[in-house]
Motif scaffolding. Structure first.
Motif, mmCIF file in Angstrom:
data_model
loop_
_atom_site.group_PDB
_atom_site.id
_atom_site.type_symbol
_atom_site.label_atom_id
_atom_site.label_comp_id
_atom_site.label_asym_id
_atom_site.label_seq_id
_atom_site.Cartn_x
_atom_site.Cartn_y
_atom_site.Cartn_z
ATOM 1 N N VAL A 188 53.562 46.357 44.039
ATOM 2 C CA VAL A 188 54.329 46.873 42.899
ATOM 3 C C VAL A 188 55.317 47.941 43.368
ATOM 4 O O VAL A 188 56.465 47.995 42.912
ATOM 5 C CB VAL A 188 53.378 47.440 41.831
ATOM 6 C CG1 VAL A 188 54.162 48.130 40.721
ATOM 7 C CG2 VAL A 188 52.515 46.329 41.245
ATOM 8 N N VAL A 245 47.861 45.200 45.806
ATOM 9 C CA VAL A 245 48.623 45.003 44.570
ATOM 10 C C VAL A 245 49.478 46.230 44.264
ATOM 11 O O VAL A 245 50.659 46.113 43.919
ATOM 12 C CB VAL A 245 47.676 44.703 43.391
ATOM 13 C CG1 VAL A 245 48.468 44.553 42.095
ATOM 14 C CG2 VAL A 245 46.868 43.438 43.662
ATOM 15 N N VAL A 246 48.896 47.418 44.415
ATOM 16 C CA VAL A 246 49.642 48.650 44.126
ATOM 17 C C VAL A 246 50.830 48.797 45.071
ATOM 18 O O VAL A 246 51.939 49.156 44.654
ATOM 19 C CB VAL A 246 48.712 49.874 44.226
ATOM 20 C CG1 VAL A 246 49.510 51.160 44.124
ATOM 21 C CG2 VAL A 246 47.655 49.826 43.127
ATOM 22 N N LYS A 266 44.620 40.931 41.680
ATOM 23 C CA LYS A 266 43.802 41.031 42.897
ATOM 24 C C LYS A 266 42.862 39.833 43.038
ATOM 25 O O LYS A 266 42.778 39.210 44.108
ATOM 26 C CB LYS A 266 42.986 42.323 42.863
ATOM 27 C CG LYS A 266 41.979 42.466 44.000
ATOM 28 C CD LYS A 266 41.097 43.670 43.804
ATOM 29 C CE LYS A 266 39.981 43.404 42.814
ATOM 30 N NZ LYS A 266 38.887 42.595 43.393
ATOM 31 N N ASP A 309 44.709 44.721 34.580
ATOM 32 C CA ASP A 309 45.840 43.887 35.008
ATOM 33 C C ASP A 309 45.917 43.813 36.530
ATOM 34 O O ASP A 309 46.182 42.757 37.110
ATOM 35 C CB ASP A 309 47.153 44.447 34.445
ATOM 36 C CG ASP A 309 47.251 44.286 32.936
ATOM 37 O OD1 ASP A 309 46.485 43.465 32.383
ATOM 38 O OD2 ASP A 309 48.073 44.978 32.309
ATOM 39 N N ILE A 310 45.687 44.955 37.174
ATOM 40 C CA ILE A 310 45.722 44.982 38.635
ATOM 41 C C ILE A 310 44.593 44.124 39.208
ATOM 42 O O ILE A 310 44.782 43.364 40.168
ATOM 43 C CB ILE A 310 45.615 46.432 39.145
ATOM 44 C CG1 ILE A 310 46.860 47.227 38.725
ATOM 45 C CG2 ILE A 310 45.450 46.467 40.661
ATOM 46 C CD1 ILE A 310 46.819 48.682 39.125
ATOM 47 N N LYS A 311 43.411 44.226 38.602
ATOM 48 C CA LYS A 311 42.280 43.426 39.074
ATOM 49 C C LYS A 311 42.517 41.938 38.851
ATOM 50 O O LYS A 311 42.059 41.101 39.643
ATOM 51 C CB LYS A 311 40.999 43.861 38.361
ATOM 52 C CG LYS A 311 40.457 45.203 38.828
ATOM 53 C CD LYS A 311 39.151 45.533 38.128
ATOM 54 C CE LYS A 311 38.556 46.827 38.656
ATOM 55 N NZ LYS A 311 37.272 47.154 37.972
ATOM 56 N N ILE A 345 42.982 46.012 45.636
ATOM 57 C CA ILE A 345 43.752 46.808 44.681
ATOM 58 C C ILE A 345 44.903 47.512 45.391
ATOM 59 O O ILE A 345 46.018 47.605 44.864
ATOM 60 C CB ILE A 345 42.833 47.823 43.974
ATOM 61 C CG1 ILE A 345 41.882 47.092 43.015
ATOM 62 C CG2 ILE A 345 43.647 48.869 43.210
ATOM 63 C CD1 ILE A 345 40.913 47.996 42.291
ATOM 64 N N VAL A 357 53.489 41.275 46.695
ATOM 65 C CA VAL A 357 52.070 41.503 46.963
ATOM 66 C C VAL A 357 51.670 40.843 48.278
ATOM 67 O O VAL A 357 50.908 41.408 49.066
ATOM 68 C CB VAL A 357 51.210 40.972 45.801
ATOM 69 C CG1 VAL A 357 49.724 41.204 46.082
ATOM 70 C CG2 VAL A 357 51.601 41.647 44.490
#
Length: 316
Positions: free
Chosen positions: A195, A191-192, A181, A176-178, A188, A282
């Motif tokens: 979040v 995105v982290v 991204k 999901d993260i990719k 990554i 993001v």
């Protein structure tokens, strides 16, 4: 060991019974995951004894939602930073397909040329300016500039100090993260952090709205105070050769992948705000991280901390 008022390394014999700890746990525990979190939190309240090598391995024979059992390494930072210790752990591991072979380390290929070596004058000017601003902000923070007191401050709000720390982990889908991204052409880490920004913003908005009469409705309104200053200290690897390397390479004399503590500190600001589009978090995270990458703050803070420790000692 202390000698002439200074801390010294001395050779010693390793007694595994003092380092490998297997606590007695009841297998009828209602919430194994919470038990692991409580155990690690209690570890943070104590320190490792200096009378023995500064590491411990806690083996928790407890089945959780993610594993059949848990191993907790507790290692003093004086032995090395994250890159050094990861190399050490990998050197103690073997491949499943070939028990005699060491794990294969990933190699990151970068095709982006260095703008400085490419003659980017404006890029270099921005780099110098950003570095000056960041270093001054770091010094100001160390001396007097504090973050805004928020519900995240915990015991610090009442002057109780840091108190105990709690490590709570959650498993998320890397796919999901990719997906985000690749769709937004970010990293990554972007995105982290995005979040994290979203979670912190919504949590603080809810906490600031708790004192209002209609709690349910206030969660959808903006209850955040203006100009919240909230920052995190990010540790960055400053080795000339980035990434995780084989232990033998790190121990080799003259290696660019040096063993030890080669990390600098970076103050990473969190922009706390409510946004209609979740992807805006993001985008904000990417802008913040890109700005920090365009600075040599980590290198300067490394030498500042090293100089302070040399002048005033480890207990400063």
């Amino acid at each position: 060991m202390k000698k002439d008022g200074e801390m010294k390394w001395v050779r010693t014999k390793v007694d595994l019974d003092k380092h490998v700890i297997v606590p007695t746990l009841h297998h009828t525990i209602d919430s194994p995951d919470k038990t692991v979190e409580d155990y690690i939190s209690n570890l943070s309240k104590t320190s490792i004894e200096f009378s023995k090598p500064l590491w411990e391995l806690h083996i928790l024979n407890l089945k959780t939602s993610d594993a059949e059992s848990i191993a907790v390494f507790r290692i003093h930072h004086s032995l090395g930073d994250g890159m050094s210790l990861m190399s050490l752990v990998l050197a103690c591991s073997r491949q499943i397909s070939n028990p005699e072979a060491l794990p294969t380390l990933p190699v990151k290929k970068s095709s982006n040329p260095d703008p400085v070596n490419s003659g980017g004058i404006w890029w270099t000017i921005q780099l110098v300016w950003n570095t000056i601003v960041d270093v001054l902000m770091f010094v100001a923070t160390a001396l007097f500039l504090k973050d805004t007191v928020t519900p995240l401050s915990g015991g610090q709000e009442k002057g109780d100090g840091l108190g105990s720390r709690r490590f709570v982990y959650r498993t998320v889908s890397l796919d999901d993260i990719k997906l985000i991204k690749n769709g937004m052409k970010t990293t990554i880490n972007d995105v982290v952090m995005g979040v994290s920004l979203a979670g912190l913003s919504r949590y603080l908005n809810r906490r600031y709205g708790e004192d209002k009469e209609d709690k349910g409705a206030t969660e959808k309104k903006n209850n955040l105070p203006k100009n919240i200053r909230l920052r995190a200290t990010l540790l960055m690897n400053i080795r000339p050769s980035p990434g995780i390397h084989a232990l033998a390479d790190m121990m080799e004399k003259g290696s660019k992948a040096k063993w030890g503590n080669w990390i600098g500190s970076v103050l990473l600001p969190f922009v706390i705000a409510l946004r209609d589009d979740p992807l805006d978090y993001v985008r904000q995270a990417k802008a913040t991280i890109d700005r920090k990458k365009h600075s040599r703050e980590a290198i300067f803070t490394f030498f500042i901390i090293k100089m302070v420790l040399k002048l005033f000692g480890i207990k400063v």
